[in-house]
Design an enzyme around this catalytic site. Structure first.
Site, PDB file in Angstrom:
ATOM      1  N   LYS A 198       0.856  -1.187   0.000  1.00 52.20           N
ATOM      2  CA  LYS A 198       0.000   0.000   0.000  1.00 52.20           C
ATOM      3  C   LYS A 198       0.889   1.233   0.000  1.00 52.20           C
ATOM      4  CE  LYS A 198      -3.687   2.321   2.608  1.00 52.20           C
ATOM      5  NZ  LYS A 198      -4.550   2.248   3.814  1.00 52.20           N
ATOM      6  N   LYS A 251      -2.250  -1.514  -3.711  1.00 50.98           N
ATOM      7  CA  LYS A 251      -3.070  -0.304  -3.687  1.00 50.98           C
ATOM      8  C   LYS A 251      -2.160   0.917  -3.792  1.00 50.98           C
ATOM      9  CE  LYS A 251      -6.454   2.149  -0.789  1.00 50.98           C
ATOM     10  NZ  LYS A 251      -7.192   2.179   0.482  1.00 50.98           N
TER      11      LYS A 251
END
Length: 327
Positions: A198, A251
């Site tokens: 992320k 992400k």
């Protein structure tokens, strides 16, 4: 060499193109994010995300039924609590908003998979993803004490009926801590979908409006990853694999398809790509202005994630994409 080799031979007819298509996008690939808020009959559109709403639990249930009827197999729940504090009480309390929404959705649509975002930023009064240090290093997020909060949150979410726990705070050791907590509470069969890679991305802006989770000071670069790094992503997934992750997430997705590809090549686990709020809002804005064909751009983008190696796609376009894809 030409004229012996003519690749266009396999492009001349729609059915032939379909027969040799290398990747297929289906409704089963999609996961739809939902934002739960306290109250009744609330459906408040997020100004920076046209078509996305903060929903009270009763409205979440209505949305979940629609999602399931469209053939989408799962939702992921985010919560906006009534009150925030330094202990992120709303994240782990049995009467927390995500817990209530999970219970309601599982009661109404038991076959729909409910994934829960296991993070703290929506629930802390400072907007960071854990406990903060005081004194000379005030403002620094403390890793190990935060693990205990995440463990407690995951167990509470599993008690509410969550099918999949998705920790997103990028704390070191968070998969191991959550796995230990779930196993000790007899939730050995609940899988963990780790936000393994992320990034500290500028693409999250609209999400912070939707989840009301913008940090009150500083940023999250001490725990989310530097967008310049790719080898670091492989290190992160290696650690999460060793700690017991069942699925891995990258992400954002659109600007990180090289990372999706590398993660897929380095792992034999299912890989999820999060088509984040900024990516969604850019397409919606362009479509509303008539600059792009929304359906074609969305389906092309989602297909590109599959081509990059994603098995699952979290996207705010999920309902529209399911309708466009048809049966």
């Amino acid at each position: 060499m030409f004229p012996v080799h003519r690749p266009r031979r396999l492009r001349r007819h729609p059915q032939l193109r379909r027969m040799v298509q290398e990747n297929v996008l289906t409704r089963a690939d999609l996961i739809y994010p939902l934002f739960a808020v306290p109250g009744d009959r609330i459906a408040k559109e997020v100004s920076s995300m046209p078509g996305v709403y903060q929903l009270s639990v009763d409205k979440i249930v209505e949305e979940a039924k629609e999602v399931y009827d469209l053939g989408i197999p799962a939702v992921i729940l985010f919560g906006i609590p009534e009150d925030k504090d330094t202990d992120a009480t709303g994240a782990w309390h049995d009467c927390g908003i995500v817990q209530k929404a999970t219970e309601a959705v599982k009661a109404a649509v038991p076959e729909l998979m409910v994934i829960v975002d296991t993070c703290l930023c929506e629930y802390t009064d400072h907007g960071h993803c854990g406990y903060l240090q005081t004194g000379d290093l005030a403002g620094r997020v403390l890793n190990d004490p935060t693990l205990e909060l995440l463990k407690k949150t995951a167990v509470s979410q599993a008690n509410a009926g969550a099918d999949i726990i998705a920790p997103s705070g990028m704390m070191d050791g968070f998969v191991q801590a959550i796995r230990a907590g779930l196993d000790a509470a007899n939730f050995e069969e609940i899988p963990i979908l780790s936000y393994a890679a992320k990034y500290a991305s500028a693409y999250y802006g609209p999400f912070r409006d939707a989840a009301e989770s913008a940090p009150q000071f500083g940023d999250r670069r001490t725990y989310q990853m530097d967008p310049a790094n790719s080898r670091e992503a492989l290190k992160e997934i290696e650690l999460d694999l060793a700690e017991g992750a069942d699925m891995l997430m990258v992400k954002p997705a659109l600007a990180y398809m090289d990372i999706i590809w590398q993660v897929k090549q380095a792992s034999n686990l299912p890989v999820a790509a999060y088509n984040v709020s900024g990516e969604y809002s850019m397409v919606k804005a362009a479509a509303l202005n008539g600059w792009v064909d929304e359906e074609k751009v969305v389906l092309e983008t989602l297909m590109s994630f599959k081509r990059s190696g994603a098995d699952l796609i979290l996207t705010y376009h999920a309902k529209d994409a399911a309708r466009w894809l048809g049966a």
